[in-house]
Design a protein around this motif. Structure first.
Motif, PDB file in Angstrom:
ATOM      1  N   ILE A 189       0.673  -0.747  -0.052  1.00  0.00           N
ATOM      2  CA  ILE A 189       0.437   0.294  -0.289  1.00  0.00           C
ATOM      3  C   ILE A 189       0.572   1.780   0.103  1.00  0.00           C
ATOM      4  CG2 ILE A 189      -1.389   1.656   1.608  1.00  0.00           C
ATOM      5  CD1 ILE A 189      -2.120  -1.396   2.817  1.00  0.00           C
ATOM      6  N   MET A 190       2.156   0.934   0.787  1.00  0.00           N
ATOM      7  CA  MET A 190       2.570   2.540   0.436  1.00  0.00           C
ATOM      8  C   MET A 190       3.612   3.137  -0.210  1.00  0.00           C
ATOM      9  SD  MET A 190       3.777   2.394   4.727  1.00  0.00           S
ATOM     10  CE  MET A 190       4.322   1.276   4.653  1.00  0.00           C
ATOM     11  N   GLU A 192       5.377   1.773  -4.378  1.00  0.00           N
ATOM     12  CA  GLU A 192       5.261   0.762  -5.570  1.00  0.00           C
ATOM     13  C   GLU A 192       5.613   0.057  -6.313  1.00  0.00           C
ATOM     14  OE1 GLU A 192       6.204   3.525  -9.227  1.00  0.00           O
ATOM     15  OE2 GLU A 192       5.145   5.502  -8.081  1.00  0.00           O
ATOM     16  N   GLU A 243       3.241  10.889   1.299  1.00  0.00           N
ATOM     17  CA  GLU A 243       1.777  10.480   0.267  1.00  0.00           C
ATOM     18  C   GLU A 243       1.418   8.863   1.017  1.00  0.00           C
ATOM     19  OE1 GLU A 243       3.893  11.507  -1.447  1.00  0.00           O
ATOM     20  OE2 GLU A 243       3.511  13.647  -1.120  1.00  0.00           O
ATOM     21  N   GLY A 244       2.563   7.795   0.960  1.00  0.00           N
ATOM     22  CA  GLY A 244       2.545   6.339   1.477  1.00  0.00           C
ATOM     23  C   GLY A 244       1.677   6.385   2.405  1.00  0.00           C
ATOM     24  N   ARG A 247      -2.100   7.119   2.537  1.00  0.00           N
ATOM     25  CA  ARG A 247      -3.044   6.149   1.852  1.00  0.00           C
ATOM     26  C   ARG A 247      -3.203   4.943   2.818  1.00  0.00           C
ATOM     27  NH1 ARG A 247       0.593   6.518  -2.514  1.00  0.00           N
ATOM     28  NH2 ARG A 247       2.184   5.151  -1.954  1.00  0.00           N
ATOM     29  N   SER A 250      -5.653   5.792   5.461  1.00  0.00           N
ATOM     30  CA  SER A 250      -6.991   6.258   4.897  1.00  0.00           C
ATOM     31  C   SER A 250      -7.600   4.765   4.301  1.00  0.00           C
ATOM     32  CB  SER A 250      -7.193   6.999   3.411  1.00  0.00           C
ATOM     33  OG  SER A 250      -6.732   5.708   2.612  1.00  0.00           O
TER      34      SER A 250
END
Ligand code: SAM
Ligand code: ZN
Length: 270
Positions: A189-190, A192, A243-244, A247, A250
């Motif tokens: 999830i965190m 790529e 951002e990671g 994500r 959330s």
């Protein structure tokens, strides 16, 4: 006779009037929670303090929900298999004391646990178990030579010389490192490109590796606070973009593999 020695002069240390005191009158107060801080000099003043209060509380929140209990069950099996009825067990880098306080409920060993983080040790001592907790640096342990029967060491740095010094000849060291697939879905999830862990055992001169056990499970966290607590227990907390992390935060639910490698070492010294 306990296993502890004075961190200043190395003499035997005993309890007197809510303090640990040696014959040279070096004295260390027992805090109201029941632990003692054996750090000296700059370390005591906070130059090297280990995990902070937020990390300590996150670890406590997460572990108290039982997510890693497959690991504690395996450690219980290992302790049973050594066939000792009594003796001294040391929780190296004990964190907030989840493992030692739980294991002390099942075994008649005398348990000790230490960590360099005062916040961790404070939480550990607040559990009011039978374990003796103290603040210390694993590079310079206030523990006499060759007096520990079994030590366990979970997700923490390794200090070959000190571990070997305090363990009895033939004593066991249980060291746990993350397995290949540990938290893989959380990493996906965190990042790529999520990588598997390398499962590299620590450099361990003077110890014979006598067994390697893999423990794996899948856990589901249905609570955003638990998900963030898990993140704060890992090194990824420091190496992930905002951002990671966003994500991950959330999510209201996360299912992830957990995998541990339990390495059983025997102290080879004569
Ligand atoms: C990842 S946590 C693991 C804690 C515990 N074993 C557990 O599994 O819940 C690593 C712990 O090592 C402690 N630590 C790091 N360096 C240390 C040192 N030099 N001496 C003692 N403890 C240390 C940290 O404060 C932290 O509590
Ligand atoms: Zn002393």
């Amino acid at each position: 006779m306990g296993i502890l020695k004075c961190p200043v002069c190395g003499e035997t240390i005993g309890i007197d009037n809510n303090c640990y005191v040696c014959k040279n009158r070096h004295s260390f107060d027992i805090a109201k929670e029941g632990y003692v801080n054996f750090l000296c000099g700059g370390h005591r003043a906070g130059v090297l303090i280990g995990d902070n209060k937020d990390m300590a509380c996150s670890r406590q929140n997460f572990l108290s929900k039982g997510y890693f209990d497959s690991l504690i069950n395996q450690i219980k099996i290992c302790l049973d298999s050594f066939g000792l009825n009594n003796g001294c067990v040391l929780d190296i880098c004990c964190g907030e004391g989840y493992y030692s306080s739980k294991l002390a409920e099942y075994f008649s060993y005398q348990f000790y646990g230490f960590d360099i983080s005062k916040e961790m040790v404070r939480l550990a001592a607040k559990k009011k178990s039978s374990v003796t907790y103290f603040v210390a640096n694993m590079a310079r342990l206030p523990i006499n030579n060759s007096c520990v029967d079994i030590a366990f060491h979970l997700f923490a740095p390794f200090h070959n010389d000190e571990f070997s010094r305090v363990l009895k000849a033939g004593g066991y060291l249980i060291s746990v490192i993350p397995g290949r697939r540990h938290l893989f879905e959380l990493k996906e999830i965190m990042y790529e490109n999520a990588y598997e862990n390398d499962e590299q055992p620590p450099q361990s001169d003077g110890f014979a590796l006598v067994d390697t056990i893999h423990v794996s499970d899948t856990i589901t966290l249905n609570d955003s606070q638990d998900i963030m607590s898990l993140l704060k227990m890992t090194p990824y907390f420091y190496h992930t973009s905002d951002e990671g992390k966003a994500r991950l935060s959330s999510l209201s639910s996360l299912t992830t593999e957990i995998e541990f490698v339990v390495l059983i070492y025997k102290n080879n010294k004569s």
